[in-house]
Design a protein around this motif. Sequence first.
Motif, PDB file in Angstrom:
ATOM      1  N   GLY A  74       0.828  -1.201   0.000  1.00  0.00           N
ATOM      2  CA  GLY A  74       0.000   0.000   0.000  1.00  0.00           C
ATOM      3  C   GLY A  74       0.856   1.241   0.000  1.00  0.00           C
ATOM      4  O   GLY A  74       2.093   1.163   0.099  1.00  0.00           O
ATOM      5  N   ILE A  75       0.199   2.376  -0.201  1.00  0.00           N
ATOM      6  CA  ILE A  75       0.843   3.688  -0.030  1.00  0.00           C
ATOM      7  C   ILE A  75      -0.095   4.537   0.818  1.00  0.00           C
ATOM      8  O   ILE A  75      -1.259   4.183   1.015  1.00  0.00           O
ATOM      9  CB  ILE A  75       1.085   4.415  -1.380  1.00  0.00           C
ATOM     10  N   GLU A  76       0.460   5.638   1.301  1.00  0.00           N
ATOM     11  CA  GLU A  76      -0.384   6.574   2.033  1.00  0.00           C
ATOM     12  C   GLU A  76      -0.504   7.862   1.244  1.00  0.00           C
ATOM     13  O   GLU A  76       0.489   8.388   0.749  1.00  0.00           O
ATOM     14  CB  GLU A  76       0.246   6.866   3.401  1.00  0.00           C
ATOM     15  N   LEU A  77      -1.727   8.360   1.110  1.00  0.00           N
ATOM     16  CA  LEU A  77      -1.947   9.704   0.569  1.00  0.00           C
ATOM     17  C   LEU A  77      -2.224  10.605   1.762  1.00  0.00           C
ATOM     18  O   LEU A  77      -3.088  10.298   2.590  1.00  0.00           O
ATOM     19  CB  LEU A  77      -3.153   9.734  -0.380  1.00  0.00           C
ATOM     20  N   ARG A  78      -1.471  11.686   1.878  1.00  0.00           N
ATOM     21  CA  ARG A  78      -1.676  12.575   3.019  1.00  0.00           C
ATOM     22  C   ARG A  78      -2.103  13.955   2.524  1.00  0.00           C
ATOM     23  O   ARG A  78      -1.495  14.512   1.607  1.00  0.00           O
ATOM     24  CB  ARG A  78      -0.403  12.681   3.844  1.00  0.00           C
ATOM     25  N   PHE A  79      -3.177  14.489   3.112  1.00  0.00           N
ATOM     26  CA  PHE A  79      -3.605  15.856   2.790  1.00  0.00           C
ATOM     27  C   PHE A  79      -4.438  16.379   3.937  1.00  0.00           C
ATOM     28  O   PHE A  79      -4.995  15.605   4.714  1.00  0.00           O
ATOM     29  CB  PHE A  79      -4.395  15.911   1.463  1.00  0.00           C
ATOM     30  N   GLN A  80      -4.477  17.678   4.079  1.00  0.00           N
ATOM     31  CA  GLN A  80      -5.184  18.337   5.181  1.00  0.00           C
ATOM     32  C   GLN A  80      -4.838  17.682   6.523  1.00  0.00           C
ATOM     33  O   GLN A  80      -5.701  17.490   7.379  1.00  0.00           O
ATOM     34  CB  GLN A  80      -6.696  18.336   4.918  1.00  0.00           C
ATOM     35  N   GLY A  81      -3.563  17.307   6.667  1.00  0.00           N
ATOM     36  CA  GLY A  81      -3.070  16.823   7.950  1.00  0.00           C
ATOM     37  C   GLY A  81      -3.426  15.386   8.281  1.00  0.00           C
ATOM     38  O   GLY A  81      -3.119  14.910   9.372  1.00  0.00           O
ATOM     39  N   ALA A 362      -8.129  19.150  -2.492  1.00  0.00           N
ATOM     40  CA  ALA A 362      -8.513  18.359  -1.307  1.00  0.00           C
ATOM     41  C   ALA A 362      -9.800  17.605  -1.598  1.00  0.00           C
ATOM     42  O   ALA A 362      -9.964  16.445  -1.201  1.00  0.00           O
ATOM     43  CB  ALA A 362      -8.670  19.268  -0.090  1.00  0.00           C
ATOM     44  N   GLY A 363     -10.732  18.245  -2.326  1.00  0.00           N
ATOM     45  CA  GLY A 363     -11.982  17.575  -2.705  1.00  0.00           C
ATOM     46  C   GLY A 363     -11.705  16.382  -3.606  1.00  0.00           C
ATOM     47  O   GLY A 363     -12.326  15.319  -3.484  1.00  0.00           O
ATOM     48  N   GLU A 364     -10.765  16.559  -4.515  1.00  0.00           N
ATOM     49  CA  GLU A 364     -10.417  15.473  -5.438  1.00  0.00           C
ATOM     50  C   GLU A 364      -9.806  14.296  -4.667  1.00  0.00           C
ATOM     51  O   GLU A 364     -10.182  13.140  -4.857  1.00  0.00           O
ATOM     52  CB  GLU A 364      -9.434  16.006  -6.484  1.00  0.00           C
ATOM     53  N   LEU A 365      -8.841  14.627  -3.774  1.00  0.00           N
ATOM     54  CA  LEU A 365      -8.209  13.577  -2.979  1.00  0.00           C
ATOM     55  C   LEU A 365      -9.239  12.858  -2.118  1.00  0.00           C
ATOM     56  O   LEU A 365      -9.202  11.633  -1.975  1.00  0.00           O
ATOM     57  CB  LEU A 365      -7.100  14.188  -2.118  1.00  0.00           C
ATOM     58  N   ARG A 366     -10.162  13.643  -1.539  1.00  0.00           N
ATOM     59  CA  ARG A 366     -11.186  13.043  -0.685  1.00  0.00           C
ATOM     60  C   ARG A 366     -12.095  12.122  -1.497  1.00  0.00           C
ATOM     61  O   ARG A 366     -12.481  11.048  -1.039  1.00  0.00           O
ATOM     62  CB  ARG A 366     -11.986  14.166  -0.004  1.00  0.00           C
ATOM     63  N   SER A 367     -12.423  12.531  -2.720  1.00  0.00           N
ATOM     64  CA  SER A 367     -13.299  11.648  -3.508  1.00  0.00           C
ATOM     65  C   SER A 367     -12.588  10.368  -3.912  1.00  0.00           C
ATOM     66  O   SER A 367     -13.242   9.367  -4.177  1.00  0.00           O
ATOM     67  CB  SER A 367     -13.937  12.360  -4.712  1.00  0.00           C
ATOM     68  N   VAL A 368     -11.247  10.375  -3.921  1.00  0.00           N
ATOM     69  CA  VAL A 368     -10.512   9.129  -4.174  1.00  0.00           C
ATOM     70  C   VAL A 368     -10.487   8.266  -2.912  1.00  0.00           C
ATOM     71  O   VAL A 368     -10.896   7.103  -2.931  1.00  0.00           O
ATOM     72  CB  VAL A 368      -9.066   9.417  -4.641  1.00  0.00           C
ATOM     73  N   VAL A 369     -10.017   8.852  -1.786  1.00  0.00           N
ATOM     74  CA  VAL A 369      -9.769   8.002  -0.607  1.00  0.00           C
ATOM     75  C   VAL A 369     -11.051   7.550   0.091  1.00  0.00           C
ATOM     76  O   VAL A 369     -11.050   6.528   0.768  1.00  0.00           O
ATOM     77  CB  VAL A 369      -8.817   8.679   0.417  1.00  0.00           C
ATOM     78  N   GLU A 370     -12.144   8.305  -0.083  1.00  0.00           N
ATOM     79  CA  GLU A 370     -13.383   7.931   0.616  1.00  0.00           C
ATOM     80  C   GLU A 370     -14.282   7.021  -0.213  1.00  0.00           C
ATOM     81  O   GLU A 370     -15.393   6.711   0.196  1.00  0.00           O
ATOM     82  CB  GLU A 370     -14.143   9.207   1.037  1.00  0.00           C
ATOM     83  N   SER A 371     -13.789   6.636  -1.392  1.00  0.00           N
ATOM     84  CA  SER A 371     -14.602   5.774  -2.241  1.00  0.00           C
ATOM     85  C   SER A 371     -13.813   4.519  -2.581  1.00  0.00           C
ATOM     86  O   SER A 371     -12.647   4.593  -2.973  1.00  0.00           O
ATOM     87  CB  SER A 371     -14.950   6.545  -3.525  1.00  0.00           C
ATOM     88  N   GLU A 372     -14.429   3.348  -2.456  1.00  0.00           N
ATOM     89  CA  GLU A 372     -13.710   2.136  -2.819  1.00  0.00           C
ATOM     90  C   GLU A 372     -13.399   2.126  -4.310  1.00  0.00           C
ATOM     91  O   GLU A 372     -12.338   1.673  -4.738  1.00  0.00           O
ATOM     92  CB  GLU A 372     -14.519   0.890  -2.425  1.00  0.00           C
TER      93      GLU A 372
END
Length: 388
Positions: A74-81, A362-372
């Motif tokens: 795996g990898i980690e995506l980090r944004f907004q802390g 941040a919205g784009e990253l969130r739509s990636v990480v919060e969706s399977e």
Amino acid sequence: IRTRVAIVGAGPAGLILSHLLADAGIESIVIDQRSRDEIEHTIRAGILEQGTVDLLTAIDPNTRVNTVGDRHDGIELRFQGEGHRIDFPGLVGRSVWLYPQHEVLKDMLALRLGAGQDLRFGVTATRVEDIDSERPRVLTTTAAGEELTIEADFVVGADGSRSVVRPAITGDSRSGFFREYPFAWFGILTEAPPSAEELIYSNSPNGFALISQRSPEVQRMYFQCAPDADPNALSEEQIWETLQSRVPGTTLKEGPIFQRDVLRFRSFVANELRHGRAALVGDAAHTVPPTGAKGMNLAIADVMLLARALRALLTENDERLIDGYAEQASRRIWKAQHFSWWMTSMLHTAPDASEFDHLRQAGELRSVVESEAGRSFLAEAYTGWPID
Ligand code: DHB
């Protein structure tokens, strides 16, 4: 001299191609303008896709990828802390391996030389001629200053972004599709233990950083910088301060920095990948920005297709696969171009970015990480689409 396939470039693409051709009973000569020592010690990428590892294992079941390399699930995506893990096996049943490119090169050079491959260092290709005929030629100059002409049934340009074979195929060395980016990476190698178990891709208000690794003792880290940055302009303290400010939430383990470099960001695809009896693979055919580590893996995917096509052409006189090579390779190339551009633009801060742009990212990253579906899309691309 005469051979069946003249391969210009002893990088991963050229060496693996020579192996796959030899396996099919097709003799080749590989030339490279660099010395063996330079090839084995230039620090490049570090991540191998699952399909690349499968191929290296098929080539040599005892490959050091499986002993010295390190599987990453795996990898980690980090944004907004906050960090968000992308679990590769859980999402797509595949992984990647951390194993430096120069180690792949050491393995392949030893293997090819051990098998008696005609492999010549310090030989510079100067021109490629007569690719419209069945006897194309590569004109070269040896390290001793002698001229050497290689006559072949087919010429392969595996000679990197400043390819000498490319202009023979495309008409001039620049014809193709380009994109430049308003930033680069400042890369370091440091003698320190890993700061995290897995790679961290961090989008921060100060710009992007990537915390990668090389071994238990050596770590590779990058941070976004200006394209014209001078790698020697910063003190070690300034480098650590910059890196640390871009991965809030993790305390980096610092050590002596023993190498630093600035990597440029460019996207490029040549407008022709094959003409007559010549074809391009790897960086000679395309360049991707480094985010997502597609460069070497894409080169190896080109080679798998080209090896199959050359086998059909040169052992069965069947031209169908070579006629389809450019189109088939292009499909994967443009998927990788998109993925590398997408990871780059989602994670980096453009010099003219507005507050809107930061929040949209941040919205784009969130739509990636919060969706399977989003995480699976990323995992599928990162671990590598299957080769058909
Ligand atoms: C490395 C480089 C990359 O471009 C990437 O996406 C991951 C890792 C590296 O050099 O370790």
